[in-house]
Structure formats: C-alpha cells, structure tokens
Design a protein around this motif. Structure first.
Motif, mmCIF file in Angstrom:
data_model
loop_
_atom_site.group_PDB
_atom_site.id
_atom_site.type_symbol
_atom_site.label_atom_id
_atom_site.label_comp_id
_atom_site.label_asym_id
_atom_site.label_seq_id
_atom_site.Cartn_x
_atom_site.Cartn_y
_atom_site.Cartn_z
ATOM 1 N N THR A 1 -9.528 63.366 34.681
ATOM 2 C CA THR A 1 -10.981 63.200 34.792
ATOM 3 C C THR A 1 -11.457 63.150 36.251
ATOM 4 O OG1 THR A 1 -10.904 61.970 32.719
ATOM 5 C CG2 THR A 1 -12.943 61.817 33.996
ATOM 6 N N GLY A 2 -11.006 62.150 37.004
ATOM 7 C CA GLY A 2 -11.570 61.915 38.340
ATOM 8 C C GLY A 2 -11.226 63.008 39.336
ATOM 9 N N GLY A 3 -9.948 63.297 39.481
ATOM 10 C CA GLY A 3 -9.504 64.281 40.468
ATOM 11 C C GLY A 3 -10.079 65.657 40.176
ATOM 12 N N TYR A 4 -10.007 66.073 38.918
ATOM 13 C CA TYR A 4 -10.519 67.399 38.543
ATOM 14 C C TYR A 4 -12.009 67.500 38.848
ATOM 15 C CZ TYR A 4 -12.334 71.175 35.664
ATOM 16 O OH TYR A 4 -13.011 72.293 35.240
ATOM 17 N N LEU A 5 -12.756 66.505 38.381
ATOM 18 C CA LEU A 5 -14.210 66.589 38.558
ATOM 19 C C LEU A 5 -14.581 66.575 40.045
ATOM 20 C CD1 LEU A 5 -16.709 66.874 36.764
ATOM 21 C CD2 LEU A 5 -17.122 64.425 37.111
ATOM 22 N N ALA A 6 -13.885 65.741 40.822
ATOM 23 C CA ALA A 6 -14.147 65.707 42.271
ATOM 24 C C ALA A 6 -13.852 67.074 42.877
ATOM 25 C CB ALA A 6 -13.281 64.631 42.922
ATOM 26 N N TYR A 7 -12.733 67.666 42.469
ATOM 27 C CA TYR A 7 -12.323 68.926 43.091
ATOM 28 C C TYR A 7 -13.275 70.076 42.746
ATOM 29 C CZ TYR A 7 -9.382 72.274 45.419
ATOM 30 O OH TYR A 7 -8.936 73.225 46.306
ATOM 31 N N VAL A 8 -13.679 70.164 41.474
ATOM 32 C CA VAL A 8 -14.569 71.287 41.122
ATOM 33 C C VAL A 8 -15.982 71.064 41.677
ATOM 34 C CG1 VAL A 8 -13.226 72.001 39.116
ATOM 35 C CG2 VAL A 8 -15.156 70.453 38.771
ATOM 36 N N THR A 9 -16.378 69.803 41.801
ATOM 37 C CA THR A 9 -17.703 69.535 42.372
ATOM 38 C C THR A 9 -17.698 69.901 43.859
ATOM 39 O OG1 THR A 9 -17.928 67.731 40.792
ATOM 40 C CG2 THR A 9 -19.505 67.777 42.602
ATOM 41 N N GLY A 10 -16.650 69.498 44.557
ATOM 42 C CA GLY A 10 -16.539 69.810 45.990
ATOM 43 C C GLY A 10 -16.471 71.309 46.229
ATOM 44 N N THR A 11 -15.621 71.989 45.464
ATOM 45 C CA THR A 11 -15.474 73.432 45.714
ATOM 46 C C THR A 11 -16.710 74.211 45.246
ATOM 47 O OG1 THR A 11 -14.149 73.551 43.686
ATOM 48 C CG2 THR A 11 -12.943 73.512 45.769
ATOM 49 N N ALA A 12 -17.394 73.732 44.192
ATOM 50 C CA ALA A 12 -18.635 74.406 43.767
ATOM 51 C C ALA A 12 -19.693 74.255 44.868
ATOM 52 C CB ALA A 12 -19.146 73.836 42.444
ATOM 53 N N ARG A 13 -19.709 73.094 45.493
ATOM 54 C CA ARG A 13 -20.686 72.866 46.555
ATOM 55 C C ARG A 13 -20.372 73.703 47.803
ATOM 56 N NH1 ARG A 13 -24.411 69.385 48.943
ATOM 57 N NH2 ARG A 13 -23.908 68.935 51.107
ATOM 58 N N TYR A 14 -19.107 73.717 48.214
ATOM 59 C CA TYR A 14 -18.799 74.341 49.498
ATOM 60 C C TYR A 14 -18.435 75.820 49.393
ATOM 61 C CZ TYR A 14 -19.258 69.648 51.117
ATOM 62 O OH TYR A 14 -19.786 68.424 51.392
ATOM 63 N N TYR A 15 -17.919 76.238 48.266
ATOM 64 C CA TYR A 15 -17.521 77.656 48.158
ATOM 65 C C TYR A 15 -18.442 78.480 47.276
ATOM 66 C CZ TYR A 15 -13.597 76.237 50.895
ATOM 67 O OH TYR A 15 -12.846 75.757 51.928
ATOM 68 N N GLN A 16 -19.037 77.870 46.249
ATOM 69 C CA GLN A 16 -20.097 78.582 45.532
ATOM 70 C C GLN A 16 -21.405 78.395 46.285
ATOM 71 O OE1 GLN A 16 -19.350 80.410 42.218
ATOM 72 N NE2 GLN A 16 -17.832 80.342 43.835
ATOM 73 N N ASP A 17 -21.398 77.421 47.178
ATOM 74 C CA ASP A 17 -22.520 77.180 48.085
ATOM 75 C C ASP A 17 -23.834 76.954 47.334
ATOM 76 O OD1 ASP A 17 -23.217 76.682 50.644
ATOM 77 O OD2 ASP A 17 -23.468 78.760 51.259
ATOM 78 N N ILE A 18 -23.751 76.171 46.273
ATOM 79 C CA ILE A 18 -24.928 75.964 45.432
ATOM 80 C C ILE A 18 -25.883 74.952 46.063
ATOM 81 C CG2 ILE A 18 -25.739 75.280 43.131
ATOM 82 C CD1 ILE A 18 -23.006 76.095 42.027
ATOM 83 N N HIS A 19 -27.140 75.338 46.140
ATOM 84 C CA HIS A 19 -28.225 74.464 46.605
ATOM 85 C C HIS A 19 -29.137 74.173 45.411
ATOM 86 C CE1 HIS A 19 -26.726 76.194 50.266
ATOM 87 N NE2 HIS A 19 -27.455 75.376 50.986
ATOM 88 N N PRO A 20 -29.964 73.114 45.516
ATOM 89 C CA PRO A 20 -30.782 72.740 44.351
ATOM 90 C C PRO A 20 -31.693 73.857 43.840
ATOM 91 C CG PRO A 20 -30.904 71.047 46.063
ATOM 92 C CD PRO A 20 -30.107 72.179 46.630
ATOM 93 N N GLU A 21 -32.186 74.716 44.722
ATOM 94 C CA GLU A 21 -33.158 75.726 44.281
ATOM 95 C C GLU A 21 -32.483 77.007 43.767
ATOM 96 O OE1 GLU A 21 -32.559 74.603 47.229
ATOM 97 O OE2 GLU A 21 -32.453 76.208 48.716
ATOM 98 N N ASP A 22 -31.163 77.055 43.798
ATOM 99 C CA ASP A 22 -30.471 78.283 43.404
ATOM 100 C C ASP A 22 -30.418 78.481 41.891
ATOM 101 O OD1 ASP A 22 -29.868 78.969 46.040
ATOM 102 O OD2 ASP A 22 -28.044 77.756 46.039
ATOM 103 N N VAL A 23 -30.352 79.752 41.496
ATOM 104 C CA VAL A 23 -30.034 80.070 40.097
ATOM 105 C C VAL A 23 -28.658 80.723 40.119
ATOM 106 C CG1 VAL A 23 -30.686 81.318 38.012
ATOM 107 C CG2 VAL A 23 -32.457 80.428 39.559
ATOM 108 N N TYR A 24 -27.725 80.059 39.483
ATOM 109 C CA TYR A 24 -26.318 80.415 39.600
ATOM 110 C C TYR A 24 -25.827 80.992 38.280
ATOM 111 C CZ TYR A 24 -21.316 79.367 39.507
ATOM 112 O OH TYR A 24 -19.963 79.430 39.361
ATOM 113 N N TRP A 25 -25.210 82.153 38.357
ATOM 114 C CA TRP A 25 -24.698 82.778 37.135
ATOM 115 C C TRP A 25 -23.236 83.158 37.288
ATOM 116 C CZ3 TRP A 25 -26.202 88.301 35.044
ATOM 117 C CH2 TRP A 25 -25.536 88.509 33.819
ATOM 118 N N CYS A 26 -22.409 82.470 36.549
ATOM 119 C CA CYS A 26 -21.003 82.835 36.484
ATOM 120 C C CYS A 26 -20.793 83.580 35.173
ATOM 121 C CB CYS A 26 -20.123 81.590 36.557
ATOM 122 S SG CYS A 26 -18.393 81.945 36.263
ATOM 123 N N MET A 27 -20.536 84.869 35.275
ATOM 124 C CA MET A 27 -20.402 85.720 34.090
ATOM 125 C C MET A 27 -18.945 85.704 33.597
ATOM 126 S SD MET A 27 -21.878 89.604 33.742
ATOM 127 C CE MET A 27 -20.504 90.390 34.559
#
Ligand code: WT7
Length: 707
Positions: free
Chosen positions: A309-335
C-alpha cells in the motif's frame, strides 16, 4: 524545433573482453538528440536541480520520503526502509495510510467539483461521462459498503475483478482499497479460464464482472466468462460464493448468459440498498498488500505480483508528478488498459492521488477509424497523452496524416511497454506531438510498480529508441553472465539490473516467496546471508546496453517471455495449452517480429505417432490457446513439424526455431542430437529457396539459450 547533435556522441568501442552468450554485441546507430520544446521547460515539475540532487545515492533511502510526503498519512512512518529480511524490503515502517482516502477523500475539500474520471465509451454516439471527485467519493463509498456488508469482504481478503475499461472498474478497485481488500484485476481480454486460474491462485471467493462491453464496434458478451471462471476455480479447489455483475447499462441486460440464483447478482440492483452510505477508510499498515497483478514468467503458471500500500502509492504518485508532469489544470489520457500495471499505476492510483483528471477510453484506438484518438484529444482538450509503441505503430499505419486534421495540443507524451523503433518515435514526435510535445520513453515492469528508466520531461534531451537515464533514486547496472559490468559506451549488451530497492518494487509473489527470491535475486545477489541492500540487486530479465551519455537502450526479454503488443506472455503458458490437445506430442513457442505488435508468438508442434498433419489439428490448437489464455495469445502461425531440433539431453532448441521463423541465421547446430531436422523445418517454413538472412533483434538471438 531544431535537432541537435549529441554533445557526447557515444563511442562505440569494441569490447576488449570476450563476449559471453548473453552479451551479444548489438550494433545500432546512435540517434541524434531531440531537444524538448522550450514552451514547457519553465513549468516542469522537476525543474529544480536541487530537488533532483536530493535523490543521489548518498541520500538513499530517505530520498523517497519526498515521494511519501505527497500522501496524507494517518500515522507517520518511523523508518524509511527496513532491510532486515532481504529481499523482502519494508518501506515506510510504522506508517499508516489508506490508498482510497488519498485518491478520493482528501481531494473533496478543494476539488470536489473537478473531473476525476472522464469516461469515453467506444460507440461514438454515446457522450463522454464525467465523474467528479464528489461523485467518485459517493460511488466508491456505496460500492465499499456493498463489498463489506453484502459480499462480506474485509481487510486482507482477495477479490478477482475481470472487467473491461468502464468507470466501474476503478470505482471497484478504490472501494476495495478503502477497506483493505486486495484486488486482483484480470485483463478483460483474458479468457474466463485464465481468470478462474488466477482467482483460485489468489484464493478469491468473490468475482466481479461486467455483463458486456464494446470493442472494435462489437458488443462483447462477458458474463459467460464468469461462468467458465467459476467452474475453473472450483476445479482448482476454490469455491466462488458470489459473482457481482456490473451492467453496461444499469437496469438492462446485455448478456445472453443466464444468472445463477444465489450466486450471481447485478450490482446496480444490490447497490439500491446501499444508496448514500458512507464508510470510513480503513487505515492500513504501509506494508499491507494493496493488490495483486498476475504476469507471465518463465514457468507455465502466471505469478501474482503483490504490491504494497504505502510504498507503491508513494512511488506512483511521485513518478506521476515528476515524469507524467501532471499539473492541476491538465487533462491526462493514458490509453492503456487498467487490467495491466500501466493502468493501475498511471490511470488510477498515480493520477488520482494527484487530484488529476484521468481519461478512460473503453475501446480500441482505431475504432471507427484512425482519427478517433485525436478527436477524443480535441474534444476533451487532452494535453498529456500516454500509450504504447504498438498503438503508435497501428495508428501510423492506419492514418499517418490523421493527427494533422485535429486541433489538439499535447505538451507531453509517453511511450511504454516495448522498445520503440526510432522511425516510429519520430512520427510520434513530429506528427502526433506536432513537434511541441516532449516524449518520455518509460521502461519498467509489472514487478516494479512504476517507471525506472526515463528522461526528465522538458529537461533532458531525448534520444529516439533509448529510454534514457535512470529515474530519481534508481541506480541501474548492466552485468554479463560472469557479473562483469558493462560500462557506458561499451559495444555490448548484458542483463539489466537495479542495484537498490525502491518503494514501488513488488513485495513478493503471492503464495510463493521462494520463487520471488529465485526469479529476481538469486542470479546476482552477492551473499544470501547479507542484510545489506547493496548485496541484493534486482534482476529485471531484460537485455540492455548503455551508451556513453548514460542513456539505456532496452533490447527485450532474455527469458521465455514474449512481449506481444506491450503485453507479456509466457512461452511455457502457450506451450502447456498446446499440450492439452490430445494429438499434440510436443510444442515450442517462439517470438516472431511483427510490424505492428512488435512480437507475436508462433507455434511449432509435433504430433503423436499415426496422427496426420491436418488443418483441423491447427484449428484445434488455436482454439485451445484462445480458451485457456485468451485471444491475446493467438499465434501468427502453427507449424506442424516432423520433429523438434533437440540437444543431446533432449531439450528443444527454441533459439533455432526462432531463427527460422525470423529468417535469421540458425547459428551453430552441430551439437544438436538431430541437426538434419533443421533444414527440413526451414524448407517447411520458408520454402525451397534460401532467402537473404536478417540480422534480427537481440531478444530473439538471446531467446531460449537452453544449450
Ligand atoms: C517488459 C515488462 C511497463 C509496463 C507495461 C509492461 C518491456 C517495458 C519498455 C520500454 C522497451 C520495455 C520490457 C519489460 N518494456 N517498457 N520503455 N522500452 N521495453 O509491463 O507486462 O510487466 O512488461 O516490457 O521487456 O521487461 P510488463
């Protein structure tokens, strides 16, 4: 945008060392760098070099506290990493957290009216459906109440979910996470039988299904698979008490399969009793499992990768933020499909933990035509796009100019799941990305939870065909079979390993900790008694090279796994399916290069004495593979051969068959017990003529080194 030549042009110097089997030299042209578009540099989430420095090796493992701090914890952790029982690492020890709370509840105060999910049905006449965070909160709570009070599920129980890409899938997953129920999602394209085996392995007594869904213009009846899954699980000794069925249209049946009284329930009917109910998220220890994801390996049986739970969620949240570079106003589509790890990490958990808007598309990319993805992007104003090389190749083939017709603008695009050819990368960049979007080619695996190798979007130079340098806090190494390190710029390939643990790494293989150790750690661990993480590198099962600039180029699997359209299939799984056909004596499955899907399986079979090689046998083998595994494993060809090429100890030489299927050099066959068979098979497969041989990709040359 100008192409620039690499500052440090990689030196392809010949290795002084003698090459071992796994170190097959691969000569590939160094591609030129592409510079990210200036437009997005200033806004990149990773633009602060001081932050990047915090992930250098001397700050390990505490560097990952920066990822964990992106979450709301019910109780803080005492220790970042516990290495006392390698390789069963514990992350964020003492911390308590709930994944659903982090993806849903905590956003209500500020973002309740924001779109969490936008569902795009495949039929184009059905409008997109927006689910706000408020609505998601309500729906997840009702489903959680149903799982607890109707299905009698509690923390630690497993539940198998075999569903297509409809919003009820992430809703069900989050409802499980709310209670600490371990979900095991099986990709919708797998057969009922494959689902039943996974349900039995995980010990699920509840299955969750959909009645039907749309795919490529057809309504697929899915409920019937549930009946097969239940029967299969029961054959394996696992009773299924309840099958909960989401209907594509609440109140309307769209499946022909009959409902079994007392076992099958329509979710929309049961939910009426739980309308408006809310239940508290159940706080979990950081190391309690969040989900299982079955994947193929070197044996016939798929393995359940258990994620914490903890490690996985931290890791995907961190990498989604820094590598998917998601900002609040973005519309993100992973197909991608949520039934694979990409969907878990980068459609559901990562983006929702960041309060992003995540688009969910039900259907296939080129339905009804190759313009569909670009119409969706234009309509929803998608600006971050994420897909696989197979989808890119398919869309390019079906409509290379289509993207130009639509007015959308991506700032960021991801490619994931398989190596991407530089040609295809360039089309993605130039035509789909309109030369504006940055591309991240992210290398990772079901086991790793999130990205491990990728460029920093908008910051690093991009090199087509190379995934890039390691992600924050990841320290890779390439070793040959003798543990000699392959250095940057060396003209040799080796086995890609990660020297350190990271929070997203799977905990274990469900129910099989020995296999976990053997598969990933026994090859390169220095000392089985050591408690130091430095002595336990992770072996990824991929061949790779690293050029002088430190960019990694992934060559493909070195084991018996075939990467079909970015999805993993075990050759042994397909072979076992073939062997259940009564007329088949032996079966060997090899990867064949495919223009669109990357690799596809080709099947060689020999028949039992007295059986004639008829088309009916081939049809039976294909049908069996589809029933036991699913359409995804459908072979390109079945070759019925008089005998298999074998070593003196009787092992089938798949490498030789793979070479024949791919018109490559079969190499040294003099050590075979039956070398004459090779020419017979070659003529059978390629005809009388001897065509020009191809160089062939490294993973096929490395494949099946059972000498
Ligand atoms: C295998 C993992 C990563 C999530 C989806 C697939 C191959 C993955 C890349 C890439 C070249 C790649 C590897 C890996 N792979 N990403 N960017 N470039 N190859 O997850 O089903 O567990 O498959 O996919 O061979 O081992 P998976």
């Amino acid at each position: 945008m100008a192409k620039v030549r690499g500052k440090k042009e990689a030196k392809l110097s010949k290795s002084k060392h003698k090459l071992t089997e796994a170190q097959i030299a691969v000569h590939w042209k160094e591609e030129q760098y592409f510079r990210p578009s200036k437009k997005f540099i200033a806004q990149a989430n990773l633009k602060d070099p001081a932050f990047v420095k915090k992930f250098s090796e001397r700050y390990f493992p505490e560097c990952f506290d920066h990822y964990a701090n992106l979450l709301d914890w019910d109780q803080p952790w005492r220790k970042t990493l516990d290495t006392s029982n390698p390789p069963f690492w514990k992350w964020f020890v003492g911390g308590k957290v709930n994944a659903c709370y982090n993806c849903v509840d905590r956003h209500i105060a500020k973002h309740k009216n924001k779109a969490a999910l936008i569902f795009v049905p495949e039929p184009e006449n059905e409008p997109p459906l927006v689910i706000t965070y408020q609505e998601l909160y309500k729906r997840v709570n009702e489903v959680a109440a149903m799982l607890r009070d109707f299905a009698q599920l509690k923390s630690g129980d497993r539940v198998t979910i075999h569903m297509p890409m409809i919003p009820e899938l992430p809703i069900t997953m989050l409802a499980c996470a709310r209670l600490g129920i371990v979900h095991s999602v099986v990709f919708g394209g797998f057969s009922g039988e494959a689902c039943g085996l996974r349900a039995a392995d995980s010990g699920s007594r509840v299955l969750i299904y959909a009645d039907s869904y749309y795919r490529n213009g057809k309504k697929i009846d899915h409920k019937g698979d549930a009946d097969i899954a239940v029967a299969t699980a029961e054959k394996e000794g696992q009773n299924i008490d309840k099958v909960l069925i989401w209907r594509r249209y609440a109140g309307h049946n769209t499946s022909e399969a009959p409902m079994i009284m007392g076992r099958d329930f329509y979710v929309d009917e049961v939910l009426k009793d739980f309308a408006g109910q809310t239940i508290e998220p159940v706080s979990q220890d950081a190391d309690t499992p969040l989900f299982l994801m079955y994947t193929s390996g070197t044996t016939g049986k798929p393995k359940g990768c258990q994620h914490r739970t903890g490690g996985y969620l931290a890791y995907v949240t961190g990498t989604a933020r820094y590598y998917q570079d998601i900002h609040p106003e973005d519309v993100y589509w992973c197909m991608a499909d949520i039934g694979w790890i990409t969907g878990h990490s980068y459609i559901v958990y990562g983006p929702l933990a960041l309060a992003a808007t995540s688009v969910l598309y039900e259907g296939v990319p080129q339905f009804p035509d190759a313009g569909r993805p670009w119409r969706i992007a234009e309509r929803l104003d998608v600006n971050i796009f994420h897909t696989s090389p197979t989808a890119i190749r398919m869309l390019r083939k079906a409509g290379a100019d289509e993207p130009k017709k639509y007015n959308y603008h991506f700032k960021h695009m991801t490619t994931v799941g398989e190596p991407i050819e530089p040609e295809v990368w360039k089309w993605y960049h130039e035509v789909v990305g309109k030369r504006e979007a940055v591309i991240v080619d992210t290398w990772w695996q079901t086991e790793t939870g999130g990205f491990l190798i990728t460029t920093k979007p908008a910051l690093d130079l991009m090199k087509p065909g190379s995934a890039g340098p390691a992600a924050l806090g990841i320290y890779p190494a390439i070793w040959d079979e003798t543990r000699r390190e392959i250095k940057p710029g060396e003209d040799a390939a080796g086995n890609l390993c990660i020297r350190n643990p990271w929070p997203g790494i799977m905990q274990t293989i469900w129910g099989d900790p020995e296999r976990f150790v053997k598969q990933y750690y026994s090859k390169y661990r220095k000392n089985p008694k050591s408690k130091k993480w430095q002595d336990w590198p992770y072996f990824a099962g991929d061949g790779a090279m690293v050029s002088a600039d430190g960019y990694y180029r992934i060559l493909g699997r070195v084991d018996d796994v075939i990467n079909v359209a970015g999805h993993r299939l075990g050759t042994k799984e397909i072979e076992s399916a073939c062997l259940t056909c009564s007329k088949v004596a032996e079966a060997a499955v090899v990867p064949v290069v495919d223009e669109v899907k990357g690799r596809v399986p080709e099947v060689y079979i020999s028949l039992k004495p007295g059986i004639l090689p008829k088309k009916a046998v081939e049809d039976k083998v294909i049908a069996t593979i589809e029933t036991m595994i699913g359409k995804i494993a459908r072979p390109k060809m079945i070759h019925i051969v008089p005998d298999m090429p074998k070593t003196r100890s009787g092992k089938i030489m798949r490498r030789v068959l793979a070479a024949i299927s791919n018109t490559m050099d079969t190499g040294d066959i003099t050590t075979l017990a039956n070398p004459d068979i090779v020419e017979q098979i070659r003529v059978l497969v390629q005809g009388r003529h001897v065509g020009p041989l191809k160089e062939g990709p490294a993973d096929i040359k490395m494949f099946g080194e059972e000498t």
